[in-house]
Design a protein around this motif. Structure first.
Motif, mmCIF file in Angstrom:
data_model
loop_
_atom_site.group_PDB
_atom_site.id
_atom_site.type_symbol
_atom_site.label_atom_id
_atom_site.label_comp_id
_atom_site.label_asym_id
_atom_site.label_seq_id
_atom_site.Cartn_x
_atom_site.Cartn_y
_atom_site.Cartn_z
ATOM 1 N N THR A 59 -26.414 -11.505 -46.955
ATOM 2 C CA THR A 59 -26.288 -12.078 -48.302
ATOM 3 C C THR A 59 -27.496 -12.934 -48.672
ATOM 4 O OG1 THR A 59 -24.883 -13.757 -47.270
ATOM 5 C CG2 THR A 59 -23.779 -12.018 -48.485
ATOM 6 N N ALA A 60 -28.542 -12.911 -47.846
ATOM 7 C CA ALA A 60 -29.745 -13.685 -48.170
ATOM 8 C C ALA A 60 -30.447 -13.159 -49.432
ATOM 9 C CB ALA A 60 -30.702 -13.701 -46.974
ATOM 10 N N PRO A 61 -30.601 -11.841 -49.594
ATOM 11 C CA PRO A 61 -31.203 -11.348 -50.843
ATOM 12 C C PRO A 61 -30.347 -11.766 -52.046
ATOM 13 C CG PRO A 61 -31.241 -9.645 -49.160
ATOM 14 C CD PRO A 61 -30.364 -10.743 -48.632
ATOM 15 N N LEU A 120 -16.815 -6.105 -46.314
ATOM 16 C CA LEU A 120 -17.172 -5.701 -47.674
ATOM 17 C C LEU A 120 -18.528 -6.296 -48.031
ATOM 18 C CD1 LEU A 120 -16.396 -4.363 -50.408
ATOM 19 C CD2 LEU A 120 -15.093 -6.431 -50.945
ATOM 20 N N ILE A 121 -19.409 -5.457 -48.537
ATOM 21 C CA ILE A 121 -20.716 -5.910 -49.022
ATOM 22 C C ILE A 121 -20.795 -5.539 -50.495
ATOM 23 C CG2 ILE A 121 -23.228 -5.645 -48.779
ATOM 24 C CD1 ILE A 121 -22.616 -4.678 -45.850
ATOM 25 N N TYR A 122 -21.237 -6.462 -51.326
ATOM 26 C CA TYR A 122 -21.137 -6.256 -52.774
ATOM 27 C C TYR A 122 -22.399 -6.759 -53.462
ATOM 28 C CZ TYR A 122 -19.343 -7.078 -57.542
ATOM 29 O OH TYR A 122 -19.164 -7.102 -58.899
ATOM 30 N N ALA A 126 -20.614 -11.031 -49.556
ATOM 31 C CA ALA A 126 -19.967 -10.281 -48.479
ATOM 32 C C ALA A 126 -18.707 -10.995 -48.040
ATOM 33 C CB ALA A 126 -20.928 -10.115 -47.298
ATOM 34 N N ALA A 127 -17.878 -10.230 -47.309
ATOM 35 C CA ALA A 127 -16.645 -10.802 -46.757
ATOM 36 C C ALA A 127 -16.217 -9.981 -45.554
ATOM 37 C CB ALA A 127 -15.536 -10.799 -47.809
ATOM 38 N N LEU A 181 -14.910 -12.630 -51.313
ATOM 39 C CA LEU A 181 -16.358 -12.381 -51.370
ATOM 40 C C LEU A 181 -17.129 -13.665 -51.615
ATOM 41 C CD1 LEU A 181 -16.720 -9.070 -53.420
ATOM 42 C CD2 LEU A 181 -17.543 -9.476 -51.089
ATOM 43 N N SER A 182 -18.219 -13.846 -50.881
ATOM 44 C CA SER A 182 -18.974 -15.082 -51.017
ATOM 45 C C SER A 182 -20.417 -14.867 -50.606
ATOM 46 C CB SER A 182 -18.300 -16.155 -50.150
ATOM 47 O OG SER A 182 -19.237 -16.883 -49.410
ATOM 48 N N GLU A 183 -21.292 -15.721 -51.103
ATOM 49 C CA GLU A 183 -22.696 -15.648 -50.710
ATOM 50 C C GLU A 183 -22.905 -16.150 -49.285
ATOM 51 O OE1 GLU A 183 -24.596 -17.675 -53.923
ATOM 52 O OE2 GLU A 183 -24.246 -15.985 -55.272
#
Lengths: 403, 403
Positions: B10-12, B34-36, B17-18, B137-139
């Motif tokens: 989630t750095a970019p 999950l990647i979003y 993600a979760a 979902l979170s950064e």
């Protein structure tokens, strides 16, 4: 009529053998073996396809071109492979010393070696051993010769049969050694067969080639094709049958059938004694579009470390079998693929069978001999491959081989 | 300028993600990831070439044809492979439930699974898990997502970098899982990469394909090509660089170089965590007649159980390496072949090096990271393959996987 007999490799008329400890092996066991036909014999052989073929393989390839041989000199404990010019010289000296002791030509002696790669033979010990073996040749020497070809084998592998050939009672016998670096490509490991049948060299070559294709070339222990593989047969004609000169003859069919039996029996024994093996696995692939495809799928299963460790652990993880079929390169269609282990149907047309029961599968996998059948549902070709499982013991044997 | 950064997948910019425990894995760990991308993203992916490709692979192959995706839903603990029509339905439901929760189209969701083959997904648990993951979902969710893709992995595998792209500071990050059924063919295992770079889908596809060829396709753990392999990259353009539209551009070269770095780093981590691995082996084959030959010889060495167990046991049985080269199918000539292990010259032009010392070789083999170099002396092509050794632990892990 095929009858099992005793007497090993010297059971056929006109053969003698010997085995001595020359000092190549550190464990004091026999390490020089000699097989000798008292009369000229037709000879055929198949060799490894490994491009790093050992020096004895290169020498024996030249010898076999004549279609005849009288003697086979074998050492264990050193493969004489990756040994450069010195290795070639040493292999030729082995043939020469044997020929001299037996009063035959150098070009009538096949040379075979098995053991560690990249080490030179201790030639003083080897030549002394050859002299001793030649002096000790006997019609009862089969057990010593058999012991002399073994390396990591845990039991000796031999068979002998009497059979009817053109109305005569002929004999055939074979010995073989495994047990690691076993993966078929032309021939595999060392195997020597004697027979007192009379057969023309060209037909002996053809019969051996076909028999090897369906026996030694259908086994694998670890997927590694050795640098030293060799299967050789000597046929000295002492039984006095009319010389076999045509593949269309009844006697050729009789002889081929027996030769194939001997090769298959010895090939299966090699798998049963695969390094660290606890299981004997027969892998049948049926209804493939070609024999090549069927063999390719069966070999992928047989070589898969995941399949082999699952059988060792009796873990009912059957998905690994279909996974191996999927990457094998054989033409497959998931929804036409079925799988059985033993007599248990696992998958029918790509779907788990309704009747499938993990507990029953565990029972089937607890057996020592297990058949796996993959039905590709696409054609009418089939192939059977034999292999063993992959155990802790395999890792142990091969992590400590030279040390 | 390439700088390691924290923050994982989630750095970019613009990625969340979760990871949650839905109850597929028995050990209570995360099993739905999950990647979003919060905005539409270019997407490219490579999949297994196994003909028994799992249902999620088939679904994702269709999705990726559009060259874009917003989300990747992953489960571990069940491969959803060899599961027939039910498996296809389940994979589509996974995409649909994810799309619904995120308010995107089904065709913007990639689906991936890893775990046992031949078992159906517990869909009630999976759908509940998807809902929970979408809500969470979170950064900062990268660590949970990373945990959710692991199976027999003993450590998590991720990397993240900041790099200069067309004068902007872009980011790229990737996560991957191993650790068994690893053998390259197109893509290997699961790997997900996010970047905030802006790149046209067709160029993203080309860059990924080339990077995979020299990274994931150059590793092997056990020679088994999985049914579920997938490498996917999402590029959402949030960094605001001028869209990369030509392979001739400086920005394409910058992007490709970083993508290849990420793929190589993750591929090597997979090998380091190969099931039961105690050693990391880099196998270089040089002066081959072609890249294909060099790779073929290097892969034969990397796959050989005899080579792998010798390194595990630190047994200086180097002949097995040349044996593997010999049967690999690559063009070789024994008297032009040389071998070095670490900085120790073992064989020069097919002959044992005069300077060779078994004690020194044992020292070299005692290291954790070991380079093996085979010089074929025939051409100017070379290849590097990475693998691990073969230990008791590999047998244990795979003899007890499902039980």
């Amino acid at each position: 009529m095929l009858t099992k007999i005793s007497g090993g490799i010297t059971a056929p008329q006109g053969f003698k053998a010997a085995g001595v400890h020359a000092g190549i092996k550190k464990n004091g066991k026999e390490d020089i073996g000699l097989i000798y036909s008292t009369v000229p014999a037709a000879a055929a052989a198949q060799f490894t396809t490994n491009q790093m073929a050992a020096a004895p393989v290169i020498v024996s390839r030249q010898v076999i071109e004549n279609g005849k041989a009288r003697a086979i000199i074998i050492n264990s404990g050193c493969a004489n492979a990756c040994t450069g010019d010195q290795g070639m010289t040493d292999a030729r000296v082995m043939a020469h010393e044997t020929a001299k002791a037996l009063n035959v030509d150098d070009c009538e002696v096949l040379v075979a070696s098995t053991g560690v790669i990249g080490v030179n033979l201790p030639m003083d010990k080897v030549t002394a051993g050859i002299t001793q073996a030649a002096a000790g040749l006997s019609e009862n020497g089969h057990e010593q010769a058999l012991a002399a070809i073994m390396t990591t084998d845990t039991f000796s592998k031999s068979c002998a049969y009497e059979f009817t050939l053109g109305g005569k009672q002929a004999k055939i016998a074979g010995i073989a050694k495994g047990a690691g670096m076993i993966h078929p490509n032309m021939a595999t490991m060392l195997c020597f067969i004697t027979t007192d049948a009379a057969i023309a060299p060209s037909l002996l070559k053809q019969a051996l080639s076909q028999a090897v294709e369906l026996s030694f070339n259908m086994i694998t222990v670890d997927g590694d094709t050795s640098t030293n593989d060799m299967v050789a047969v000597l046929a000295n004609g002492q039984v006095g049958n009319e010389l076999i000169t045509s593949t269309d003859s009844q006697t050729y069919r009789e002889f081929y059938s027996v030769l194939k039996t001997v090769c298959t029996e010895l090939a299966q024994l090699i798998v049963r004694d695969g390094e660290g093996a606890t299981k004997f696995l027969e892998i049948n692939v049926t209804r493939a579009v070609s024999f090549a495809d069927a063999k390719c799928a069966a070999m992928a299963i047989a070589k898969s470390p995941l399949v082999k460790t699952a059988f060792f652990g009796q873990d009912p993880n059957w998905g690994r079998i279909l996974c191996a079929v999927g990457y094998s390169g054989a033409k497959t269609q998931p929804d036409k693929t079925s799988l059985a282990i033993g007599d248990l149907t696992i998958v029918v047309n790509g779907q788990g069978a309704a009747s499938f029961d993990t507990t029953k599968l565990k029972e089937v996998m607890a057996a020592k001999d297990i058949a796996i059948t993959v039905d590709l549902g696409l054609g009418d070709a089939s192939a059977t491959v034999w292999t063993c499982d992959f155990s802790y013991e395999y890792v142990k044997i091969n992590g400590e081989y030279t040390t």
